[in-house]
Motif scaffolding. Structure first.
Motif, PDB file in Angstrom:
ATOM      1  N   GLY A 121      44.217  37.540  38.580  1.00  0.00           N
ATOM      2  CA  GLY A 121      44.105  38.388  37.124  1.00  0.00           C
ATOM      3  C   GLY A 121      42.584  38.262  36.615  1.00  0.00           C
ATOM      4  N   TYR A 123      40.172  36.883  33.998  1.00  0.00           N
ATOM      5  CA  TYR A 123      40.054  35.852  33.480  1.00  0.00           C
ATOM      6  C   TYR A 123      38.985  36.031  32.260  1.00  0.00           C
ATOM      7  CZ  TYR A 123      38.887  30.995  32.206  1.00  0.00           C
ATOM      8  OH  TYR A 123      38.566  29.934  31.543  1.00  0.00           O
ATOM      9  N   THR A 139      42.640  33.448  28.662  1.00  0.00           N
ATOM     10  CA  THR A 139      43.656  34.496  29.132  1.00  0.00           C
ATOM     11  C   THR A 139      43.430  34.860  30.483  1.00  0.00           C
ATOM     12  OG1 THR A 139      43.810  35.159  26.742  1.00  0.00           O
ATOM     13  CG2 THR A 139      44.709  36.753  28.337  1.00  0.00           C
ATOM     14  N   THR A 140      44.513  35.195  31.190  1.00  0.00           N
ATOM     15  CA  THR A 140      44.311  35.532  32.552  1.00  0.00           C
ATOM     16  C   THR A 140      45.687  36.696  32.539  1.00  0.00           C
ATOM     17  OG1 THR A 140      43.525  33.563  33.468  1.00  0.00           O
ATOM     18  CG2 THR A 140      44.379  35.141  35.073  1.00  0.00           C
ATOM     19  N   GLU A 141      44.958  38.007  32.961  1.00  0.00           N
ATOM     20  CA  GLU A 141      46.097  38.958  32.881  1.00  0.00           C
ATOM     21  C   GLU A 141      45.638  39.988  33.920  1.00  0.00           C
ATOM     22  OE1 GLU A 141      47.302  40.852  28.939  1.00  0.00           O
ATOM     23  OE2 GLU A 141      46.275  42.782  29.825  1.00  0.00           O
ATOM     24  N   THR A 142      47.083  40.561  34.842  1.00  0.00           N
ATOM     25  CA  THR A 142      46.925  41.577  35.783  1.00  0.00           C
ATOM     26  C   THR A 142      48.182  42.378  35.612  1.00  0.00           C
ATOM     27  OG1 THR A 142      47.121  41.626  38.259  1.00  0.00           O
ATOM     28  CG2 THR A 142      48.357  39.812  37.255  1.00  0.00           C
ATOM     29  N   SER A 150      50.756  37.818  32.566  1.00  0.00           N
ATOM     30  CA  SER A 150      49.549  37.104  31.909  1.00  0.00           C
ATOM     31  C   SER A 150      49.905  35.716  31.805  1.00  0.00           C
ATOM     32  CB  SER A 150      49.386  37.873  30.603  1.00  0.00           C
ATOM     33  OG  SER A 150      50.428  37.558  29.686  1.00  0.00           O
TER      34      SER A 150
END
Length: 160
Positions: A121, A123, A139-142, A150
């Motif tokens: 994801g 970052y 925060t890491t999100e995909t 996330s």
């Protein structure tokens, strides 16, 4: 006929004194407030902890917590620091320092592990130094098949 030689000699003395005085006053004095690197006050080792929460769609998985050691060192570039985080997921990042705040500048992706599956994801991370304390949020999100996955992390430490 001594007068022209006296004037020429006097003129040369004035010229030499003018050149010397302009050279000595044009130099920057060392040891002033401008010589202090603002990063120096943040360099060191911080002991603390972290909390990591993974959200899979609307569900929040059990938060992970633990202890960590954060080591902050100066980069060769002005306004940049290296942040080395030890713990369950050790990693190092480079951050740009602005006053007491910083933004991670060398990492744009990270991995999220959910039940044996790895997701990559986007970052981002920011942080702050405050009175011998370190705080950083990542925060890491995909988006996978219409589902948002996330991870949000909080890392805190006190300078040793």
């Amino acid at each position: 006929m001594a007068t022209p030689y006296a004037v020429r000699s006097f003129r040369n003395i004035i010229l030499v004194l003018t050149i010397i005085s302009s050279l000595t006053t044009a130099c920057k004095k060392s040891g002033g407030a401008d010589d202090v690197d603002p990063r120096d006050q943040y360099i060191g080792t911080y002991e603390g902890g972290y909390q990591s929460v993974i959200r899979f769609g609307g569900a929040e998985l059990k938060p992970e917590t633990g202890t960590t050691t954060i080591t902050v060192t100066k980069s060769s570039n002005n306004k940049e620091i290296y942040i080395d985080i030890k713990g369950t997921r050790p990693y190092q990042v480079t951050a740009e320092l602005t006053g007491t705040s910083f933004n991670v500048i060398d990492r744009t992706q990270d991995q999220i592990y959910v039940q044996g599956t790895t997701f990559t994801g986007q970052y981002s991370a920011t942080g702050v130094f405050d009175k011998n304390q370190f705080a950083m949020s990542t925060t890491t999100e995909t988006l996978q098949g219409g589902t948002v996955i996330s991870r949000a992390e909080s890392i805190m430490g006190v300078k040793k």
